[in-house]
Design a protein around this motif. Sequence first.
Motif, PDB file in Angstrom:
ATOM      1  N   THR A 297       2.538  11.769   2.455  1.00  0.00           N
ATOM      2  CA  THR A 297       2.534  11.617   0.737  1.00  0.00           C
ATOM      3  C   THR A 297       1.601  12.750   0.271  1.00  0.00           C
ATOM      4  O   THR A 297       2.263  13.152  -1.028  1.00  0.00           O
ATOM      5  CB  THR A 297       2.111  10.174   0.369  1.00  0.00           C
TER       6      THR A 297
ATOM      7  N   ARG B  90      -6.929   7.566  -6.683  1.00  0.00           N
ATOM      8  CA  ARG B  90      -5.522   8.114  -5.759  1.00  0.00           C
ATOM      9  C   ARG B  90      -6.051   8.475  -4.181  1.00  0.00           C
ATOM     10  O   ARG B  90      -5.361   8.241  -3.207  1.00  0.00           O
ATOM     11  CB  ARG B  90      -4.905   9.310  -6.434  1.00  0.00           C
TER      12      ARG B  90
ATOM     13  N   LEU C  63       0.475   9.109  -6.180  1.00  0.00           N
ATOM     14  CA  LEU C  63       0.784  10.610  -5.831  1.00  0.00           C
ATOM     15  C   LEU C  63       1.859  11.329  -6.317  1.00  0.00           C
ATOM     16  O   LEU C  63       1.812  12.592  -6.781  1.00  0.00           O
ATOM     17  CB  LEU C  63       0.359  10.677  -4.703  1.00  0.00           C
TER      18      LEU C  63
ATOM     19  N   ALA D 196       0.724  -1.231  -0.267  1.00  0.00           N
ATOM     20  CA  ALA D 196      -0.201  -0.096   0.074  1.00  0.00           C
ATOM     21  C   ALA D 196       0.792   1.151  -0.036  1.00  0.00           C
ATOM     22  O   ALA D 196       0.428   2.288  -0.620  1.00  0.00           O
ATOM     23  CB  ALA D 196      -0.830   0.147   1.431  1.00  0.00           C
ATOM     24  N   LYS D 197       1.732   1.259   0.675  1.00  0.00           N
ATOM     25  CA  LYS D 197       2.834   2.364   0.767  1.00  0.00           C
ATOM     26  C   LYS D 197       3.446   2.886  -0.635  1.00  0.00           C
ATOM     27  O   LYS D 197       3.213   3.905  -1.207  1.00  0.00           O
ATOM     28  CB  LYS D 197       4.002   2.179   1.739  1.00  0.00           C
TER      29      LYS D 197
ATOM     30  N   ARG E 166       0.610   4.154  -2.947  1.00  0.00           N
ATOM     31  CA  ARG E 166       0.378   5.659  -2.767  1.00  0.00           C
ATOM     32  C   ARG E 166       1.415   6.331  -3.103  1.00  0.00           C
ATOM     33  O   ARG E 166       1.175   7.499  -3.696  1.00  0.00           O
ATOM     34  CB  ARG E 166       0.266   5.489  -1.224  1.00  0.00           C
ATOM     35  N   ARG E 167       2.861   6.072  -3.065  1.00  0.00           N
ATOM     36  CA  ARG E 167       3.646   6.656  -3.730  1.00  0.00           C
ATOM     37  C   ARG E 167       3.738   6.761  -5.174  1.00  0.00           C
ATOM     38  O   ARG E 167       3.857   7.926  -6.036  1.00  0.00           O
ATOM     39  CB  ARG E 167       5.335   6.195  -3.415  1.00  0.00           C
TER      40      ARG E 167
ATOM     41  N   ALA F 212      -6.064   5.331  -2.441  1.00  0.00           N
ATOM     42  CA  ALA F 212      -4.809   5.033  -1.898  1.00  0.00           C
ATOM     43  C   ALA F 212      -4.561   5.734  -0.537  1.00  0.00           C
ATOM     44  O   ALA F 212      -3.823   4.906   0.140  1.00  0.00           O
ATOM     45  CB  ALA F 212      -3.798   5.185  -2.748  1.00  0.00           C
ATOM     46  N   VAL F 213      -4.756   7.102  -0.446  1.00  0.00           N
ATOM     47  CA  VAL F 213      -4.580   7.549   0.593  1.00  0.00           C
ATOM     48  C   VAL F 213      -5.481   6.992   1.822  1.00  0.00           C
ATOM     49  O   VAL F 213      -5.019   7.053   3.003  1.00  0.00           O
ATOM     50  CB  VAL F 213      -4.768   9.086   0.400  1.00  0.00           C
TER      51      VAL F 213
ATOM     52  N   ASP G 245      -1.101  13.864   6.248  1.00  0.00           N
ATOM     53  CA  ASP G 245      -0.546  12.778   5.325  1.00  0.00           C
ATOM     54  C   ASP G 245       0.639  13.113   4.737  1.00  0.00           C
ATOM     55  O   ASP G 245       0.917  14.062   3.981  1.00  0.00           O
ATOM     56  CB  ASP G 245      -1.652  11.950   4.208  1.00  0.00           C
TER      57      ASP G 245
END
Length: 318
Positions: free
Chosen positions: A253, A198, A160, A152-153, A156-157, A201-202, A251
């Motif tokens: 990211t 997106r 975004l 998941a990390k 997200r990267r 994802a957050v 957050d």
Amino acid sequence: MPQLTIVILQYRPDAVALRRTLASLAMQDTRDFAVVLGDDGSQQDYFAESRAYLAAHGITDVQTAKLIPNGGTVKNAQNALRTAATRWVLMLSPGDFLYDSETVSWWLGRLQADGPRVAFGKQAYFTPNPPQPTAGETPFDRTPYDPAHYDAKTIRRNLLLYDDGICGTGVVYERKLFLSALDKMVGHVRLGEDFSLRLFAVQGVRITRYDRLTVWYEYGGGVSTDAAARERMLGDWRAMLEVLRAAYPHDRTVRLAYAYYFNDRRKSRLVRGLVGRLIVPQNCAFKKAQREWQPPTNGDAAKLRAVYEFAEKETAAE
């Protein structure tokens, strides 16, 4: 009650391209799905013709949703989803097609077995005149979506910061989840309904990857492939970041993405360059590989031609 609605979002649709999209529905080996035709203020929406065509092929659970005045793709999607009643929705546009006659049956099996909240398959990009597969696929980095090693990390990267998005055509969403995202986006984001991915994802919503081809995507005809429209999409992405920053101000990211994509405002060239290099270094391995990547050419040309031939045969018979 079917579990899946195919939502076709249209704006000034080309009648021939729309008929091919409808033909890909008529070719399905199941009728266990609903359809919503969502129109964004077009003078000619072809609703009557589309409903008649689908009914002639045994597809009768068809609703229409007209948005007046024109409000953009996000509002059009929001309006269409309010008309749908199923748990899941699959998104299409005129000129894009379900991959083959078993696509809906396959999706229904996966939805029943896995219950994904958001899911995407592989796309077969094509050019229309003459119809032939061409190079293209999203996302570039499919690895972090691997069901066995979901990251998941990294997702997200990638979404975004590294602009490694997922094409919204053919994506399946839980309707209520997607609608909740659109409700947050409307009034800010105009065209990029798939920026909802997106947001997910957050929020930590799992985005399920499947490796089956599920959709034919017309390359060169959408807002993501036209140069002027890409500028509008960048503006939409900045608007989406405003939404994300307001909702998730802490957050990391989100904060980095906001700093990166807004680093050209009221700052010196030196500061802008420093911000860019620190947040998304263009010489990092990911960005180098992304720039050098040659996307695959997916899809069986015979399956693509079958959609065209089916649509042309039906048109000639009318």
